[in-house]
Design an enzyme around this catalytic site. Structure first.
Site, PDB file in Angstrom:
ATOM      1  N   LYS A 185      15.104 -25.711   6.556  1.00  0.00           N
ATOM      2  CA  LYS A 185      16.228 -25.945   7.465  1.00  0.00           C
ATOM      3  C   LYS A 185      17.067 -27.118   6.952  1.00  0.00           C
ATOM      4  O   LYS A 185      16.531 -28.189   6.666  1.00  0.00           O
ATOM      5  CB  LYS A 185      15.709 -26.261   8.877  1.00  0.00           C
ATOM      6  CG  LYS A 185      14.987 -25.084   9.544  1.00  0.00           C
ATOM      7  CD  LYS A 185      14.563 -25.457  10.950  1.00  0.00           C
ATOM      8  CE  LYS A 185      13.610 -24.435  11.536  1.00  0.00           C
ATOM      9  NZ  LYS A 185      14.200 -23.160  11.921  1.00  0.00           N
ATOM     10  N   ARG A 244       0.825  -1.212   0.000  1.00  0.00           N
ATOM     11  CA  ARG A 244       0.000   0.000   0.000  1.00  0.00           C
ATOM     12  C   ARG A 244       0.856   1.258   0.000  1.00  0.00           C
ATOM     13  O   ARG A 244       0.484   2.268  -0.556  1.00  0.00           O
ATOM     14  CB  ARG A 244      -0.842   0.031   1.276  1.00  0.00           C
ATOM     15  CG  ARG A 244      -1.951  -0.973   1.244  1.00  0.00           C
ATOM     16  CD  ARG A 244      -2.929  -0.662   2.365  1.00  0.00           C
ATOM     17  NE  ARG A 244      -3.718  -1.845   2.634  1.00  0.00           N
ATOM     18  CZ  ARG A 244      -3.627  -2.557   3.740  1.00  0.00           C
ATOM     19  NH1 ARG A 244      -2.820  -2.206   4.699  1.00  0.00           N
ATOM     20  NH2 ARG A 244      -4.378  -3.633   3.897  1.00  0.00           N
ATOM     21  N   GLU A 277      10.680 -23.702  22.957  1.00  0.00           N
ATOM     22  CA  GLU A 277      11.155 -22.325  22.781  1.00  0.00           C
ATOM     23  C   GLU A 277      11.239 -21.651  24.141  1.00  0.00           C
ATOM     24  O   GLU A 277      10.440 -21.944  25.028  1.00  0.00           O
ATOM     25  CB  GLU A 277      10.173 -21.544  21.910  1.00  0.00           C
ATOM     26  CG  GLU A 277      10.021 -22.127  20.516  1.00  0.00           C
ATOM     27  CD  GLU A 277       9.156 -21.243  19.642  1.00  0.00           C
ATOM     28  OE1 GLU A 277       9.707 -20.363  18.983  1.00  0.00           O
ATOM     29  OE2 GLU A 277       7.927 -21.425  19.659  1.00  0.00           O
ATOM     30  N   HIS A 300       8.470 -23.143   6.803  1.00  0.00           N
ATOM     31  CA  HIS A 300       9.887 -22.760   6.841  1.00  0.00           C
ATOM     32  C   HIS A 300      10.779 -23.841   7.458  1.00  0.00           C
ATOM     33  O   HIS A 300      11.980 -23.820   7.279  1.00  0.00           O
ATOM     34  CB  HIS A 300      10.085 -21.398   7.515  1.00  0.00           C
ATOM     35  CG  HIS A 300      10.082 -21.436   9.010  1.00  0.00           C
ATOM     36  ND1 HIS A 300       8.932 -21.429   9.754  1.00  0.00           N
ATOM     37  CD2 HIS A 300      11.098 -21.472   9.907  1.00  0.00           C
ATOM     38  CE1 HIS A 300       9.248 -21.462  11.043  1.00  0.00           C
ATOM     39  NE2 HIS A 300      10.556 -21.485  11.168  1.00  0.00           N
ATOM     40  N   HIS A 311       4.964 -27.644  11.388  1.00  0.00           N
ATOM     41  CA  HIS A 311       6.393 -27.968  11.509  1.00  0.00           C
ATOM     42  C   HIS A 311       6.636 -29.382  12.059  1.00  0.00           C
ATOM     43  O   HIS A 311       7.473 -30.124  11.542  1.00  0.00           O
ATOM     44  CB  HIS A 311       7.093 -26.950  12.402  1.00  0.00           C
ATOM     45  CG  HIS A 311       6.828 -25.522  12.026  1.00  0.00           C
ATOM     46  ND1 HIS A 311       6.719 -25.114  10.709  1.00  0.00           N
ATOM     47  CD2 HIS A 311       6.656 -24.400  12.766  1.00  0.00           C
ATOM     48  CE1 HIS A 311       6.489 -23.810  10.679  1.00  0.00           C
ATOM     49  NE2 HIS A 311       6.441 -23.350  11.903  1.00  0.00           N
ATOM     50  N   ASP A 363       0.007 -23.455  15.571  1.00  0.00           N
ATOM     51  CA  ASP A 363       1.220 -22.699  15.284  1.00  0.00           C
ATOM     52  C   ASP A 363       2.416 -23.606  14.973  1.00  0.00           C
ATOM     53  O   ASP A 363       3.252 -23.275  14.145  1.00  0.00           O
ATOM     54  CB  ASP A 363       1.538 -21.807  16.500  1.00  0.00           C
ATOM     55  CG  ASP A 363       2.594 -20.765  16.200  1.00  0.00           C
ATOM     56  OD1 ASP A 363       2.479 -20.088  15.166  1.00  0.00           O
ATOM     57  OD2 ASP A 363       3.541 -20.619  17.009  1.00  0.00           O
ATOM     58  N   LYS A 384       5.952 -22.784  24.344  1.00  0.00           N
ATOM     59  CA  LYS A 384       6.618 -21.485  24.488  1.00  0.00           C
ATOM     60  C   LYS A 384       6.980 -21.284  25.956  1.00  0.00           C
ATOM     61  O   LYS A 384       6.410 -21.914  26.837  1.00  0.00           O
ATOM     62  CB  LYS A 384       5.685 -20.366  24.038  1.00  0.00           C
ATOM     63  CG  LYS A 384       5.362 -20.419  22.555  1.00  0.00           C
ATOM     64  CD  LYS A 384       5.494 -19.043  21.922  1.00  0.00           C
ATOM     65  CE  LYS A 384       5.160 -19.070  20.449  1.00  0.00           C
ATOM     66  NZ  LYS A 384       6.348 -19.234  19.601  1.00  0.00           N
ATOM     67  N   LYS A 418       2.202 -19.824   5.902  1.00  0.00           N
ATOM     68  CA  LYS A 418       1.250 -20.238   6.921  1.00  0.00           C
ATOM     69  C   LYS A 418       0.764 -19.016   7.687  1.00  0.00           C
ATOM     70  O   LYS A 418       1.441 -18.001   7.643  1.00  0.00           O
ATOM     71  CB  LYS A 418       1.870 -21.288   7.831  1.00  0.00           C
ATOM     72  CG  LYS A 418       2.815 -20.724   8.907  1.00  0.00           C
ATOM     73  CD  LYS A 418       3.263 -21.793   9.836  1.00  0.00           C
ATOM     74  CE  LYS A 418       2.663 -21.672  11.200  1.00  0.00           C
ATOM     75  NZ  LYS A 418       3.291 -20.713  12.100  1.00  0.00           N
TER      76      LYS A 418
HETATM   77  C1  BG6 Z   1       6.633 -20.103  13.470  1.00  0.00           C
HETATM   78  C2  BG6 Z   1       5.680 -19.857  14.593  1.00  0.00           C
HETATM   79  O1  BG6 Z   1       5.992 -20.776  12.419  1.00  0.00           O
HETATM   80  O2  BG6 Z   1       7.706 -20.899  13.928  1.00  0.00           O
HETATM   81  C3  BG6 Z   1       6.380 -19.200  15.762  1.00  0.00           C
HETATM   82  O3  BG6 Z   1       4.614 -19.023  14.155  1.00  0.00           O
HETATM   83  C4  BG6 Z   1       7.584 -20.020  16.177  1.00  0.00           C
HETATM   84  O4  BG6 Z   1       5.509 -19.047  16.871  1.00  0.00           O
HETATM   85  C5  BG6 Z   1       8.451 -20.302  14.969  1.00  0.00           C
HETATM   86  O5  BG6 Z   1       8.308 -19.270  17.132  1.00  0.00           O
HETATM   87  C6  BG6 Z   1       9.568 -21.250  15.326  1.00  0.00           C
HETATM   88  O6  BG6 Z   1      10.461 -21.279  14.271  1.00  0.00           O
HETATM   89  P1  BG6 Z   1      11.989 -21.629  14.516  1.00  0.00           P
HETATM   90  O7  BG6 Z   1      12.567 -21.634  13.142  1.00  0.00           O
HETATM   91  O8  BG6 Z   1      12.538 -20.580  15.427  1.00  0.00           O
HETATM   92  O9  BG6 Z   1      11.981 -22.961  15.169  1.00  0.00           O
END
Ligand code: BG6
Length: 637
Positions: free
Chosen positions: A208, A68, A242, A204, A266, A261, A367, A174
């Protein structure tokens, strides 16, 4: 069960075949819709810059940002030039390579709901594509909130993007839906505009190296192939923990929670790579077929099994690893003060196929935990000679990157004594590769029209199907015990009970820094520390639980990672408190005498337990360290 010969399928490069020779990617125009957002500056641009530095972008390449914000190309380039200084991941900044990339950046502004904006964008794509020689391969990256997906795809279609000459791809981030129904609806909607092979859904984790290596490891190391089944493997644990809480992401996270999430995407990707049948080739469809087949073998929960085999948690106020105070989840900005949302989940899955029948896979993620680490632990079945210490194969995904085999070795010396030992492959010691963002390989693959590392419709829907009963159950029932773990700890006790019920325990990969927080180990030599990290076992206890009883003969040593305990003397008097970073039990251990105090947890505690026999064996080789322990113990006394 698949035959062993199929297990040793031809190894090659996952992703596009040309990666093997590290050739520049195919020419193309990358359009980033939502280019003024965080994703562009933090991940996409640094990844493109890394590709440029490594010579993996072709000369015929262009990026067109759209957002935008009313910028022109000059101002967009200026903005990116500033951002890349902050967000590039290389040790040194290469101004020439950046200039090369910057000269390929373009910008056009527009509102996402405005059809005119898409007509302008199409003209820009055609013009830039023609000028740069990159026409015929158009990548449309939706770096925008998912609520706009439907509108944007419709308008792209109307503006003729689905008819652009050559190859077209739509790249989506996502979250892909918020439950099974919305994911199915989103897929249907995407598929009205694009063909399946034009849709690139990003996870993502697939970017890795250590995740891609799961498949490489299985394909290229035939010695494990005959063991890769329920006859030899006791169970598998996949953990992604995390230390960060939700911080500024409360609004997103309170609607999302850990299952959507992390687990639905993942952890399912890692599960697929570890447990799927090996594909007969590295063709994208062969790999994706096997991944989907594996997900379809996961036994679906019903309400009863979900209640029995799934544990949820939410963090309360606690302490961060650096000792500072951490907010509880319900106190985080933009989180409902009565939120029922889970920030931690542990699930026990069953795979109903020939290879894995009867062998559970445990998943967990959360988390605000004590440690950041993604690890996959494969525990082999016990063997008669292993002294109760089965072999472990550990894939360290991050932050430590490597593969480790935990085994037993004879201790040097005349006696035939065993001690836990580790064989490690460490990425940092083996490869010189520059640490990237993880997006490099994804962008490179998309330019090369290679969808291997992207999620197909069936994978996305099957993974939602697996977690949906859990989401339903947790939505319909309030968790009366929330918050049920303190920030900075090892998660809810129920997650430990989930495995204890099966006679198992989570393998916490203890790192040296945890031990170094204690005065006992602060000056210990590296080899001693290494042995101690292998020997320590985690134990979580509830507030009020008695850990050692006065007069008892046991003499294990305890390191307190989190929480507080009190030592109580013979007449019930409080002798003192033991806090995080401290040890207790050293006197009974060093002097081989009964416990002289009862130790009780005042708050929920996370402990590391070092069995007396392990401790004695390990310190035998370090007389000075033993003397140091005695000195500290005497001082404390
Ligand atoms: C993301 C989540 O997809 O992955 C986050 O939305 C999370 O909440 C993150 O922290 C973790 O990714 P990584 O690469 O740090 O393990």
């Amino acid at each position: 069960m698949q035959s062993d010969s199929a297990e040793t399928a031809q190894a090659g490069t996952l992703g596009h075949a040309s990666r093997g020779s590290e050739a520049a990617a195919a020419p193309g125009v990358l359009v980033i819709l939502g280019a003024s957002g965080d994703l562009t500056k933090r991940l996409l641009m640094p990844a493109l810059y890394n590709l440029a530095c490594d010579g993996l972008l072709p000369a015929e390449f262009a990026v067109i940002g759209m957002a935008r914000r009313p910028l022109d190309t000059t101002a967009f380039r200026e903005q990116q030039r500033q951002d890349i200084q902050r967000f590039h991941t290389r040790r040194d900044f290469d101004a020439d390579r950046w200039a090369w990339l910057e000269s390929r950046l373009h910008y056009t502004s527009g509102e996402f709901g405005d059809p005119e904006a898409y007509a302008r964008l199409r003209d820009t794509v055609l013009a830039v594509g023609g000028d740069s020689g990159a026409a015929g391969n158009t990548l449309l990256y939706l770096a925008i909130s998912p609520e706009f997906f439907q509108t944007v795809n419709g308008l792209l279609d109307e503006a003729g993007f689905t008819q652009l000459p050559g190859s077209r791809k739509i790249i989506v981030e996502k979250p892909f839906g918020k439950d099974l129904d919305s994911a199915v609806a989103l897929n249907r909607s995407l598929l009205t505009h694009w063909r399946e092979d034009e849709i690139y859904r990003i996870d993502h984790y697939l970017g890795k190296e250590t995740v891609q290596n799961l498949l490489a490891f299985r394909m290229a190391n035939g010695m494990f192939a005959p063991l890769w089944n329920a006859a030899h493997i006791d169970h598998i644990q996949i953990s992604a923990t995390e230390t960060v809480g939700v911080e500024t992401r409360g609004e997103y996270y309170d609607k999302t929670g850990v299952v959507r999430d992390m687990l639905q995407n993942h952890l399912m990707q890692m599960l697929a790579y570890v447990c799927m049948e090996l594909p007969t080739s590295l063709e994208p469809s062969a790999v994706r077929d096997e991944k989907s087949r594996l997900l379809r073998a996961v036994r679906l929960f019903d309400p009863a099994s979900a209640a029995r085999d799934c544990v949820r948690g939410q963090y309360g106020a606690g302490t961060k690893a650096d000792g500072s105070a951490a907010l509880g989840y319900r106190q985080e900005p933009n989180v409902d003060p009565e939120s029922n949302n889970a920030t931690y989940a542990a699930l026990k899955l069953h795979l109903d196929n020939d290879r894995w029948a009867g062998m559970p896979v445990y998943l967990r993620s959360g988390k605000a935990l004590w440690k950041r680490g993604t690890e996959i632990v494969v525990q082999f079945k016990p063997q008669p000679g292993d002294g109760g210490e089965p072999n472990l194969l550990i894939f360290h995904i991050q932050p430590f990157q490597g593969v480790e085999i935990r085994m037993q070795a004879k201790r040097p010396g005349p006696a035939f004594e065993l001690q836990r030992a580790g064989m490690r492959f460490d990425y940092a010691e083996t490869f010189e590769a520059t640490r990237g963002t993880g997006y490099e390989v994804l962008l490179y693959s998309a330019l090369n029209s290679d969808p291997t590392l992207f999620s197909r419709t069936d994978f996305v829907e099957d993974s939602w199907r697996i977690v949906q009963p859990v989401l339903d159950l947790w939505k319909d029932t309030r968790a009366a015990d929330f918050p049920n773990y303190m920030a900075g700890t090892w998660g809810p006790l129920a997650a430990h009970a989930l495995l204890a019920r099966d006679g198992r325990r989570w393998h916490e990969c203890i790192t040296r820094d945890v031990l170094l927080r204690s005065e006992f180990f602060a000056n210990a030599p590296a080899v001693l520390l290494n042995n101690l990290t292998l020997a320590c076992q985690p134990r979580a206890v509830e507030a009020g639980a008695t850990v050692v009883e006065r007069g008892e003969q046991s003499s294990d040593l305890y390191v307190v990672c989190r929480g507080e305990l009190e030592a109580i003397g013979g007449s019930g008097e409080r002798l003192g408190v033991v806090k995080a970073g401290e040890c207790f039990g050293e006197m009974a251990l060093l002097d081989n005498r009964p416990r002289n105090a009862t130790v009780r947890a005042v708050s929920p505690c996370d402990l590391l337990v070092l069995a007396a026999a392990d401790f004695r064996r390990i310190v035998q080789d370090f007389p000075q360290a033993e003397a140091e322990f005695r000195r500290i113990a005497a001082q404390r006394r």
